[in-house]
Design an enzyme around this catalytic site. Structure first.
Site, mmCIF file in Angstrom:
data_model
loop_
_atom_site.group_PDB
_atom_site.id
_atom_site.type_symbol
_atom_site.label_atom_id
_atom_site.label_comp_id
_atom_site.label_asym_id
_atom_site.label_seq_id
_atom_site.Cartn_x
_atom_site.Cartn_y
_atom_site.Cartn_z
ATOM 1 N N CYS A 60 1.069 -1.164 0.196
ATOM 2 C CA CYS A 60 0.080 -0.107 0.116
ATOM 3 C C CYS A 60 0.860 1.239 -0.080
ATOM 4 O O CYS A 60 1.803 1.171 0.780
ATOM 5 C CB CYS A 60 -0.950 0.015 1.208
ATOM 6 S SG CYS A 60 -2.030 1.352 1.359
ATOM 7 N N CYS A 64 0.591 4.921 6.894
ATOM 8 C CA CYS A 64 -0.127 4.762 8.326
ATOM 9 C C CYS A 64 1.101 3.965 9.096
ATOM 10 O O CYS A 64 1.263 2.934 8.692
ATOM 11 C CB CYS A 64 -1.394 4.055 7.955
ATOM 12 S SG CYS A 64 -2.401 4.571 6.971
ATOM 13 N N CYS A 104 -16.293 -8.972 6.288
ATOM 14 C CA CYS A 104 -15.672 -7.556 5.735
ATOM 15 C C CYS A 104 -14.676 -7.708 4.987
ATOM 16 O O CYS A 104 -13.626 -8.535 5.486
ATOM 17 C CB CYS A 104 -15.256 -7.098 7.061
ATOM 18 S SG CYS A 104 -16.468 -6.804 8.388
ATOM 19 N N ARG A 273 -17.654 -1.986 18.002
ATOM 20 C CA ARG A 273 -16.877 -3.066 17.839
ATOM 21 C C ARG A 273 -15.587 -3.293 18.633
ATOM 22 O O ARG A 273 -14.840 -2.438 18.159
ATOM 23 C CB ARG A 273 -16.672 -3.369 16.456
ATOM 24 C CG ARG A 273 -15.964 -4.554 16.195
ATOM 25 C CD ARG A 273 -15.994 -5.107 14.466
ATOM 26 N NE ARG A 273 -17.323 -5.043 14.085
ATOM 27 C CZ ARG A 273 -17.818 -4.016 13.272
ATOM 28 N NH1 ARG A 273 -16.841 -3.464 12.423
ATOM 29 N NH2 ARG A 273 -19.157 -4.198 12.725
HETATM 30 FE FE1 SF4 Z 1 -2.819 1.270 3.421
HETATM 31 FE FE2 SF4 Z 1 -2.971 2.638 5.650
HETATM 32 FE FE3 SF4 Z 1 -5.002 1.010 4.843
HETATM 33 FE FE4 SF4 Z 1 -2.559 0.064 6.018
HETATM 34 S S1 SF4 Z 1 -4.089 1.298 6.945
HETATM 35 S S2 SF4 Z 1 -3.820 -0.749 4.199
HETATM 36 S S3 SF4 Z 1 -1.001 1.340 4.952
HETATM 37 S S4 SF4 Z 1 -4.153 2.880 3.846
#
Ligand code: SF4
Ligand code: SAM
Ligand code: DTB
Length: 344
Positions: A60, A64, A104, A273
């Site tokens: 990704c 984060c 989910c 949750r």
């Molecule tokens: Fe991508 Fe952030 Fe979602 Fe993880 S939490 S999959 S780094 S967008």
């Protein structure tokens, strides 16, 4: 201000001071109040079972700080392509046979590409045909994509605000808190139920937890589902490594239960949750969360990439606590909701 003063218990005008005062209550007072709110609007002995599946893992582009799936993390998670529709449906059938009511599906994307949408739509339709509720979490959506998901019959979209608006930029730099809210608005406008919550235990302050609950509880419509995750500290992520170095920064169980209780009191009709982090939690702490109004969990051995408590452990815990899996829709909540709280 009440959304509908005569019939609705829902307030959207919570102040930070009021929420801070709830956090400050003596612990047993707070849990008692939350338990009363829970009983007024939900069947307190029932817990909704949801199952998670990572339909596209890793690689990704977002950063984060908690997530094993970011390209910035050195977590050893391998990037995969989007799963085949049939494989997803097979996994959903297994979840249904294990008693799960909601399936989910999560993808490690900043946003879905339009070319991904036909497969995503086939997954939503297929899982719905099995009689389960569907939830997707795919990152940011355009208005058109939200409309496509709504047309496919998607029941819920998960998109977490994760933490307070003030703390957000310290955890994630590749998008803003405002962009998160924009996607939530598009999901709501498309008529899809909203699932939005966040993570506790990222080294944030009490004031951040107040700001986090405040941001959710002052939304014009409260999210129908509010996941409260305890950070799963994953090696190779910024926050996982920070916690490994400073173990005292790990969230205190009592403070975690307080956060659940305040979410329950301020968002009385929402499903709260108890999400990631249960694997590292004692049954005593989980019991306090259920007493404080948590009424939904993720079942199964795995979350997206991290371990979860597992069906056998959960079945044993439910038996010991006398809890029952929630069947079908949430009738108390549905009745109250129709009384005005969720009117458009
Ligand atoms: Fe991508 Fe952030 Fe979602 Fe993880 S939490 S999959 S780094 S967008
Ligand atoms: N990429 C999409 C997104 O960010 O919205 C969907 C998947 S993302 C993994 C879904 C949520 O999982 C995040 O918003 C975060 O709240 C939660 N999460 C991710 N990693 C976590 C961790 N290590 N501990 C606790 N919660 C986590
Ligand atoms: C949410 O709030 N928690 C779930 C779900 N929404 C998608 C995800 C938890 C992920 C935990 C870490 C992992 O498995 O990598």
């Amino acid at each position: 201000m009440f959304a509908n003063a005569s019939t609705s218990p829902v307030r959207n005008d919570w102040t930070r001071d009021e929420i801070a005062a709830l956090f400050d209550l003596p612990f047993t007072e707070l849990v008692f109040e939350a338990a009363q709110v829970h009983r007024a609007h939900h069947r307190a002995g029932e817990v909704q079972l949801c199952t998670l599946l990572s339909i596209k893992t890793g690689g990704c582009p977002e950063d984060c700080g908690y997530c094993s799936q970011s390209v910035k993390a050195d977590s050893g998670v391998e990037a995969t392509k989007l799963m085949d529709v049939q494989a997803v449906l097979q996994s959903a059938a297994q979840a249904r046979d294990n008693g799960s009511k909601r399936f989910c599906m999560g993808a490690a994307w900043r946003n879905p590409k339009d070319r991904d949408m036909p497969a995503i739509i086939a997954m939503v339709k297929g899982v719905r045909e099995m009689g389960m509720e569907t939830c997707m979490t795919l990152g940011m959506l355009t208005e058109g994509q939200a409309a496509q998901l709504a047309d496919a019959g998607l029941d819920y979209y998960n998109h977490n605000i994760d933490t307070s608006p003030e703390r957000y930029g310290e955890v994630i730099t590749t998008r803003t808190f405002g962009e998160r809210l924009d996607t939530l608005d598009r999901v709501r406008a498309a008529g899809i139920n909203v699932c939005s919550g966040g993570i506790v235990g990222m080294g944030e302050t009490r004031a951040d937890r107040v700001g986090f609950v405040h941001a959710l509880a002052t939304m014009a419509h409260h999210p129908e589902s509010v996941p409260v995750n305890a950070l799963v500290p994953i090696k190779g992520t910024v926050l996982g490594d920070m916690l490994a170095d400073t173990p005292l920064a790990r969230i205190d169980d009592i403070e975690f239960v307080r956060t659940v209780a305040v979410a329950r009191i301020t968002m009385p009709l929402s499903m709260v949750r108890l999400s990631a982090g249960r694997e590292a939690m004692s049954e005593a702490t989980q019991s306090l969360c259920f007493l404080a109004g948590a009424n939904s969990i993720f079942t199964g051995d795995k979350l997206l990439t991290a371990a979860n408590a597992g069906d056998d452990a959960d079945a044993a815990m439910f038996a010991r606590l006398g809890l029952k899996p929630m069947e079908g829709e949430e009738p108390l909540r549905a009745a109250k909701t129709c009384a005005g709280a969720c009117a458009a």
